[in-house]
Design an enzyme around this catalytic site. Sequence first.
Site, PDB file in Angstrom:
ATOM      1  N   ILE A   1      99.124 -19.414  54.293  1.00 21.94           N
ATOM      2  CA  ILE A   1      99.127 -20.330  53.156  1.00 21.94           C
ATOM      3  C   ILE A   1      98.399 -19.766  51.948  1.00 21.94           C
ATOM      4  CG2 ILE A   1      99.373 -22.421  54.536  1.00 21.94           C
ATOM      5  CD1 ILE A   1      96.368 -22.808  54.382  1.00 21.94           C
ATOM      6  N   GLY A   2      97.868 -18.562  52.061  1.00 27.81           N
ATOM      7  CA  GLY A   2      97.169 -17.991  50.918  1.00 27.81           C
ATOM      8  C   GLY A   2      96.811 -16.542  51.159  1.00 27.81           C
ATOM      9  N   GLU A   3      96.535 -15.852  50.060  1.00 27.85           N
ATOM     10  CA  GLU A   3      96.183 -14.441  50.133  1.00 27.85           C
ATOM     11  C   GLU A   3      95.349 -14.098  48.917  1.00 27.85           C
ATOM     12  OE1 GLU A   3      98.459 -10.204  51.081  1.00 27.85           O
ATOM     13  OE2 GLU A   3      99.579 -12.067  50.862  1.00 27.85           O
ATOM     14  N   GLY A   4      94.330 -13.277  49.100  1.00 27.72           N
ATOM     15  CA  GLY A   4      93.475 -12.907  47.986  1.00 27.72           C
ATOM     16  C   GLY A   4      92.738 -11.622  48.284  1.00 27.72           C
TER      17      GLY A   4
ATOM     18  N   PHE B   1      89.845 -11.249  49.487  1.00 29.07           N
ATOM     19  CA  PHE B   1      89.106 -11.326  50.745  1.00 29.07           C
ATOM     20  C   PHE B   1      89.974 -10.981  51.939  1.00 29.07           C
ATOM     21  CE2 PHE B   1      91.056 -15.456  50.147  1.00 29.07           C
ATOM     22  CZ  PHE B   1      91.597 -15.717  51.388  1.00 29.07           C
ATOM     23  N   GLY B   2      91.275 -11.216  51.850  1.00 31.27           N
ATOM     24  CA  GLY B   2      92.171 -11.046  52.983  1.00 31.27           C
ATOM     25  C   GLY B   2      93.279 -12.077  52.943  1.00 31.27           C
TER      26      GLY B   2
ATOM     27  N   LYS C   1      90.577 -17.832  58.072  1.00 31.60           N
ATOM     28  CA  LYS C   1      90.517 -16.722  57.119  1.00 31.60           C
ATOM     29  C   LYS C   1      90.436 -15.398  57.880  1.00 31.60           C
ATOM     30  CE  LYS C   1      88.157 -17.219  53.259  1.00 31.60           C
ATOM     31  NZ  LYS C   1      87.088 -17.494  52.267  1.00 31.60           N
TER      32      LYS C   1
ATOM     33  N   ASP D   1      79.684 -17.913  41.166  1.00 35.42           N
ATOM     34  CA  ASP D   1      81.117 -17.718  40.872  1.00 35.42           C
ATOM     35  C   ASP D   1      81.787 -19.066  40.637  1.00 35.42           C
ATOM     36  OD1 ASP D   1      83.466 -16.385  40.388  1.00 35.42           O
ATOM     37  OD2 ASP D   1      84.009 -16.185  42.508  1.00 35.42           O
TER      38      ASP D   1
END
Length: 546
Positions: free
Chosen positions: A82-85, A87-88, A105, A195
Amino acid sequence: MSQVQSPLTATNSGLAVNNNTMNSQMPNRSNVRLVNGTLPPSLHVSSNLNHNTGNSSASYSGSQSRDDSTIVGLHYKIGKKIGEGSFGVLFEGTNMINGLPVAIKFEPRKTEAPQLKDEYRTYKILAGTPGIPQEYYFGQEGLHNILVIDLLGPSLEDLFDWCGRRFSVKTVVQVAVQMITLIEDLHAHDLIYRDIKPDNFLIGRPGQPDANKVHLIDFGMAKQYRDPKTKQHIPYREKKSLSGTARYMSINTHLGREQSRRDDMEAMGHVFFYFLRGQLPWQGLKAPNNKQKYEKIGEKKRLTNVYDLAQGLPIQFGRYLEIVRNLSFEETPDYEGYRMLLLSVLDDLGETADGQYDWMKLNGGRGWDLSINKKPNLHGYGHPNPPNEKSKRHRSKNHQYSSPDHHHHYNQQQQQQQAQAQAQAQAQAKVQQQQLQQAQAQQQANRYQLQPDDSHYDEEREASKLDPTSYEAYQQQTQQKYAQQQQKQMQQKSKQFANTGANGQTNKYPYNAQPTANDEQNAKNAAQDRNSNKSSKGFFSKLGCC
């Protein structure tokens, strides 16, 4: 993973806030405006769901052998990506004991700057804090570090997009109040966030009591600003590297100064104006490289008056930013004063903090809906493409020509340009097609060279049919990347071995092209050898062997 919060407003009186009266303890929130004698539901933070795992502590041991590779931490089943960035990768998951959804994650174990372990420790410190997801497991699975936490809803950035990239003053005030409270609780645990950005504030999942409650996630940049036992504040330093997101970070951060609580508060002020204005004056600046771009952003922030920023908006937002920018390095922010300042905006508008937000009006009052607002982003819940700015531009000035001759001449030019562009596009497409065919032929040749057995090719072809959002597809991609890295390392080693002489020294240059050292270089090398011999003798003499 991504999230949301509710804003607050203040009065035109420019309410003064005394920052010196605050101590390091949590402030009394009894003065927050109540609706019918109670705090609005949206300003309450519901407790995290209990997953009944028996022990929520993370496990640092390696994964145990299982028949099902889609299960991690003994009883967390991996669902779709459902996501990617940076961090992994983020997967949706399920607690197989109670069926509740979780977020999983994945971070490569060999990443240059691993963050999941530090993030897990921060979640442990903040355990039980309202608005902070609960952690359930941390460990290693194959080539990855894995963190399992609560699954939340979309981020404030997602909701901002869905609402046309502009929040109402009422929504911003209610979100701001919740954000201030979350950061206050973080500071009370001796941590600063470093952040602040809309992407890291999420709302809850639909149908839950905290569906519109703002949560805070992603603590990879969090840092202690004081000793938990002695409460001794970290010292002031300069020439620090930038930490955070340039759009929202404080001016002091741009100047390379050590961050403290004041910088979190200032970054939140920039987020408030982002929600109110739709964009900030320092967005879209151009520069040859990131370093110069960050410098230009910092300079623009310094030159922009806070009240110019608040022009056409409630003055209390400008007052808030002015106050927090004047905080000293170790000064405790007046969190309660800031909340009251912003809530006074609602008084001026004749509104109340009743827990009604702009995103609740989407889709005919049904609220946000993933079947409609569907474009996966970093947090798993997506947002549609931003408004097309080009579509807002006026038509070409050629429409001012009114005579037929002008129209005919313009149409001829346009047709010629279109024909030229079409011819160029066809030529480029032909070249690209040839390159693609050559690449495919080479790839096919390599495949049969490396794997002459046809069965391997069939397996690879079948694997390519996997759902790209599945864990199996992610595993395949990871294994391919790892194999490529291993192959690259082997090639580098073989090259290094080929260039190694009989004495084991690398021949950096061809034999006939070896550079000759001058007298000065020879003397320098001899001195280095003498120093090396002295240091080695000193080391071995301590062991009693020389």
